[in-house]
Design a protein around this motif. Structure first.
Motif, PDB file in Angstrom:
ATOM      1  N   GLY A  60       0.647  -1.237  -0.014  1.00  0.00           N
ATOM      2  CA  GLY A  60      -0.077   0.143   0.001  1.00  0.00           C
ATOM      3  C   GLY A  60       0.743   1.338   0.035  1.00  0.00           C
ATOM      4  O   GLY A  60       2.063   1.189  -0.183  1.00  0.00           O
ATOM      5  N   SER A  61       0.160   2.296   0.206  1.00  0.00           N
ATOM      6  CA  SER A  61       0.849   3.753   0.266  1.00  0.00           C
ATOM      7  C   SER A  61       0.669   4.224   1.544  1.00  0.00           C
ATOM      8  O   SER A  61      -0.697   4.183   2.143  1.00  0.00           O
ATOM      9  N   MET A  62       1.551   4.846   2.256  1.00  0.00           N
ATOM     10  CA  MET A  62       1.380   5.772   3.442  1.00  0.00           C
ATOM     11  C   MET A  62       1.681   7.070   3.035  1.00  0.00           C
ATOM     12  O   MET A  62       2.817   7.420   2.559  1.00  0.00           O
ATOM     13  N   GLU A  63       0.770   8.185   3.590  1.00  0.00           N
ATOM     14  CA  GLU A  63       1.071   9.367   3.441  1.00  0.00           C
ATOM     15  C   GLU A  63       1.164  10.282   4.795  1.00  0.00           C
ATOM     16  O   GLU A  63       0.454   9.888   5.473  1.00  0.00           O
ATOM     17  N   ALA A  64       2.331  10.823   5.146  1.00  0.00           N
ATOM     18  CA  ALA A  64       2.606  11.307   6.471  1.00  0.00           C
ATOM     19  C   ALA A  64       2.558  13.148   6.158  1.00  0.00           C
ATOM     20  O   ALA A  64       3.134  13.498   5.278  1.00  0.00           O
ATOM     21  N   LEU A  65       1.625  13.431   6.953  1.00  0.00           N
ATOM     22  CA  LEU A  65       1.118  15.052   6.948  1.00  0.00           C
ATOM     23  C   LEU A  65       1.995  15.621   7.980  1.00  0.00           C
ATOM     24  O   LEU A  65       2.547  15.175   9.022  1.00  0.00           O
ATOM     25  N   ASN A  66       2.039  16.975   8.087  1.00  0.00           N
ATOM     26  CA  ASN A  66       2.530  17.688   8.897  1.00  0.00           C
ATOM     27  C   ASN A  66       3.967  17.472   9.290  1.00  0.00           C
ATOM     28  O   ASN A  66       4.167  17.387  10.705  1.00  0.00           O
ATOM     29  N   VAL A  67       4.935  16.771   8.573  1.00  0.00           N
ATOM     30  CA  VAL A  67       6.187  16.257   8.867  1.00  0.00           C
ATOM     31  C   VAL A  67       7.274  17.979   8.971  1.00  0.00           C
ATOM     32  O   VAL A  67       7.170  18.325   7.884  1.00  0.00           O
ATOM     33  N   GLN A  68       7.708  17.928   9.894  1.00  0.00           N
ATOM     34  CA  GLN A  68       8.427  19.118  10.253  1.00  0.00           C
ATOM     35  C   GLN A  68       9.572  19.358   9.319  1.00  0.00           C
ATOM     36  O   GLN A  68       9.909  20.531   9.001  1.00  0.00           O
ATOM     37  N   SER A  69      10.233  18.487   8.951  1.00  0.00           N
ATOM     38  CA  SER A  69      11.381  18.248   7.961  1.00  0.00           C
ATOM     39  C   SER A  69      11.066  18.732   6.648  1.00  0.00           C
ATOM     40  O   SER A  69      11.813  18.829   5.619  1.00  0.00           O
ATOM     41  N   THR A  70       9.748  18.768   6.101  1.00  0.00           N
ATOM     42  CA  THR A  70       9.349  18.965   4.823  1.00  0.00           C
ATOM     43  C   THR A  70       8.180  19.498   4.550  1.00  0.00           C
ATOM     44  O   THR A  70       7.274  19.659   5.619  1.00  0.00           O
ATOM     45  N   GLU A  71       7.781  20.343   3.654  1.00  0.00           N
ATOM     46  CA  GLU A  71       6.475  21.482   3.412  1.00  0.00           C
ATOM     47  C   GLU A  71       5.668  20.585   3.007  1.00  0.00           C
ATOM     48  O   GLU A  71       4.565  21.122   3.086  1.00  0.00           O
TER      49      GLU A  71
END
Length: 200
Positions: A55-66
């Motif tokens: 599957g796919s996993m989406e991480a939001l509001n990760v501090q190291s990337t916009e």
């Protein structure tokens, strides 16, 4: 009833099923509060006979990337036919395995059997929970040098009853015991959609 159990498993692990939740990243003592990422997961493929899913996993509001960070992962289902509780790869020892599996309350009733014979005597097909490993394979929408690592993998516990998921990330070079908590999302529920990605 084994038939009902299988039906429940397939209902939650169907291709296209999404899960929403968070990944908690503990910080060092005395520093800022723990970092919590919003996470969306979509099942892209599942073959219970082969003990495989992806599957796919989406991480939001990760501090190291916009932007959000999307990865593609492949999973092993612990079924004592295709895969056992002992990982045997990705720098994980049996001691690492037991420490991480033991963090799931549902593992406690079978821990003695796993310590004795690897859990081969446990009827996992009719157990209330499924145990898996998810290994991220590549980044989908960002460069590999985005500041995040996918060198490790997740120990995962999936509830057959309600589809909830708990996981712990293992990578000897990353913050230990990052906790993943997910629940199944209703299709069309606003704010919980994850784009469909095609992988070749």
């Amino acid at each position: 009833m084994p038939g009902a159990t299988l039906h429940q498993v397939c209902a939650f692990l169907n291709v296209g099923q999404t899960f929403v939740g968070t990944q908690n990243v503990p910080q060092n003592q005395g520093s800022a509060k723990d970092e919590a990422w919003k996470v969306n997961v979509r099942i892209q493929g599942c073959n219970l006979e082969q003990g495989y899913l992806c599957g796919s996993m989406e991480a939001l509001n990760v501090q190291s990337t916009e932007s959000s960070v999307v990865t593609f992962w492949e999973g092993e289902i612990v079924d004592n036919k295709n895969h056992t509780f002992f990982t045997g790869q990705w720098n994980a020892t049996k001691d690492n395995d037991l420490k991480h599996w033991a963090k799931f309350a549902s593992f406690a009733p079978i821990m003695a059997e796993v310590e004795r014979d690897g859990g081969l005597s446990v009827d996992l097909a009719n157990y209330d929970h499924m145990f898996m490993r998810w290994k991220e394979q590549f980044f989908v929408n960002v460069n590999p040098d985005c500041g995040l690592t996918i060198a490790g993998f997740y120990y995962v516990c999936f509830s057959r009853r309600d589809g909830t998921i708990q996981g712990f990330y293992y990578d000897p070079h990353s913050t230990p015991f990052q906790k993943l908590e997910l629940k199944p999302a209703l299709e069309g529920q606003q704010g919980h959609s994850l784009g469909i990605y095609q992988f070749r």
